[in-house]
Design a protein around this motif. Structure first.
Motif, PDB file in Angstrom:
ATOM      1  N   THR A   1      78.613 -16.130  30.771  1.00 47.97           N
ATOM      2  CA  THR A   1      79.550 -16.887  31.603  1.00 47.97           C
ATOM      3  C   THR A   1      79.174 -18.366  31.622  1.00 47.97           C
ATOM      4  O   THR A   1      80.032 -19.232  31.470  1.00 47.97           O
ATOM      5  N   THR A   2      77.891 -18.652  31.795  1.00 45.49           N
ATOM      6  CA  THR A   2      77.432 -20.050  31.811  1.00 45.49           C
ATOM      7  C   THR A   2      77.726 -20.724  30.481  1.00 45.49           C
ATOM      8  O   THR A   2      78.202 -21.865  30.445  1.00 45.49           O
ATOM      9  N   MET A   3      77.474 -20.024  29.400  1.00 49.52           N
ATOM     10  CA  MET A   3      77.731 -20.585  28.067  1.00 49.52           C
ATOM     11  C   MET A   3      79.228 -20.832  27.860  1.00 49.52           C
ATOM     12  O   MET A   3      79.614 -21.848  27.286  1.00 49.52           O
ATOM     13  N   GLU A   4      80.066 -19.933  28.351  1.00 49.42           N
ATOM     14  CA  GLU A   4      81.521 -20.096  28.213  1.00 49.42           C
ATOM     15  C   GLU A   4      82.012 -21.281  29.043  1.00 49.42           C
ATOM     16  O   GLU A   4      82.872 -22.050  28.589  1.00 49.42           O
ATOM     17  N   ILE A   5      81.465 -21.456  30.229  1.00 47.79           N
ATOM     18  CA  ILE A   5      81.857 -22.591  31.079  1.00 47.79           C
ATOM     19  C   ILE A   5      81.482 -23.901  30.387  1.00 47.79           C
ATOM     20  O   ILE A   5      82.275 -24.843  30.349  1.00 47.79           O
ATOM     21  N   LYS A   6      80.291 -23.957  29.832  1.00 47.79           N
ATOM     22  CA  LYS A   6      79.855 -25.174  29.134  1.00 47.79           C
ATOM     23  C   LYS A   6      80.697 -25.427  27.889  1.00 47.79           C
ATOM     24  O   LYS A   6      81.001 -26.571  27.556  1.00 47.79           O
ATOM     25  N   ARG A   7      81.092 -24.361  27.198  1.00 43.85           N
ATOM     26  CA  ARG A   7      81.953 -24.504  26.025  1.00 43.85           C
ATOM     27  C   ARG A   7      83.319 -25.055  26.426  1.00 43.85           C
ATOM     28  O   ARG A   7      83.864 -25.946  25.771  1.00 43.85           O
ATOM     29  N   LEU A   8      83.859 -24.540  27.528  1.00 40.88           N
ATOM     30  CA  LEU A   8      85.154 -25.026  28.015  1.00 40.88           C
ATOM     31  C   LEU A   8      85.074 -26.488  28.445  1.00 40.88           C
ATOM     32  O   LEU A   8      86.012 -27.261  28.214  1.00 40.88           O
ATOM     33  N   LEU A   9      83.958 -26.873  29.057  1.00 42.46           N
ATOM     34  CA  LEU A   9      83.767 -28.276  29.442  1.00 42.46           C
ATOM     35  C   LEU A   9      83.770 -29.168  28.203  1.00 42.46           C
ATOM     36  O   LEU A   9      84.463 -30.190  28.161  1.00 42.46           O
ATOM     37  N   ALA A  10      83.004 -28.789  27.188  1.00 44.86           N
ATOM     38  CA  ALA A  10      82.948 -29.581  25.959  1.00 44.86           C
ATOM     39  C   ALA A  10      84.318 -29.650  25.287  1.00 44.86           C
ATOM     40  O   ALA A  10      84.729 -30.712  24.799  1.00 44.86           O
ATOM     41  N   SER A  11      85.021 -28.545  25.269  1.00 41.58           N
ATOM     42  CA  SER A  11      86.345 -28.511  24.653  1.00 41.58           C
ATOM     43  C   SER A  11      87.339 -29.365  25.435  1.00 41.58           C
ATOM     44  O   SER A  11      88.174 -30.067  24.840  1.00 41.58           O
ATOM     45  N   ALA A  12      87.264 -29.313  26.755  1.00 40.41           N
ATOM     46  CA  ALA A  12      88.149 -30.137  27.588  1.00 40.41           C
ATOM     47  C   ALA A  12      87.874 -31.621  27.366  1.00 40.41           C
ATOM     48  O   ALA A  12      88.804 -32.432  27.286  1.00 40.41           O
ATOM     49  N   GLU A  13      86.596 -31.981  27.255  1.00 41.92           N
ATOM     50  CA  GLU A  13      86.254 -33.387  26.996  1.00 41.92           C
ATOM     51  C   GLU A  13      86.766 -33.829  25.629  1.00 41.92           C
ATOM     52  O   GLU A  13      87.267 -34.950  25.475  1.00 41.92           O
TER      53      GLU A  13
END
Length: 84
Positions: free
Chosen positions: A49-61
């Motif tokens: 879950t933590t890795m997915e949240i960080k991936r979504l943050l990077a993708s959103a940026e």
């Protein structure tokens, strides 16, 4: 199953509640700030879950940098719903 359904409902509500005439760029910036704060508050954990949240943050940026504000808002909203 309930968690996925609730996350979907929250994302739908967030997207429908945002006014159509509002600037997507401002919403993207706001959602990114909220998500960054959530990521910084997450415990140091290598779970999925933590890795997915960080991936979504990077993708959103990346979406914001590319000028795709709608995709930025969608991904940041998904990240926020996972972080809750």
């Amino acid at each position: 199953m309930k968690r996925t359904a609730i996350a979907g409902l929250l994302m739908s509500a967030a997207l429908l509640a945002s006014p159509v005439f509002a600037a997507d760029n401002d919403l993207c910036t706001s959602k990114l700030q909220q998500l960054k704060a959530k990521v910084n508050a997450l415990p140091a954990s290598p779970d999925n879950t933590t890795m997915e949240i960080k991936r979504l943050l990077a993708s959103a940026e990346a979406s914001k940098a590319a000028g795709d504000d709608k995709k930025c808002v969608t991904e940041a909203t998904q990240g926020l719903s996972l972080a809750n």
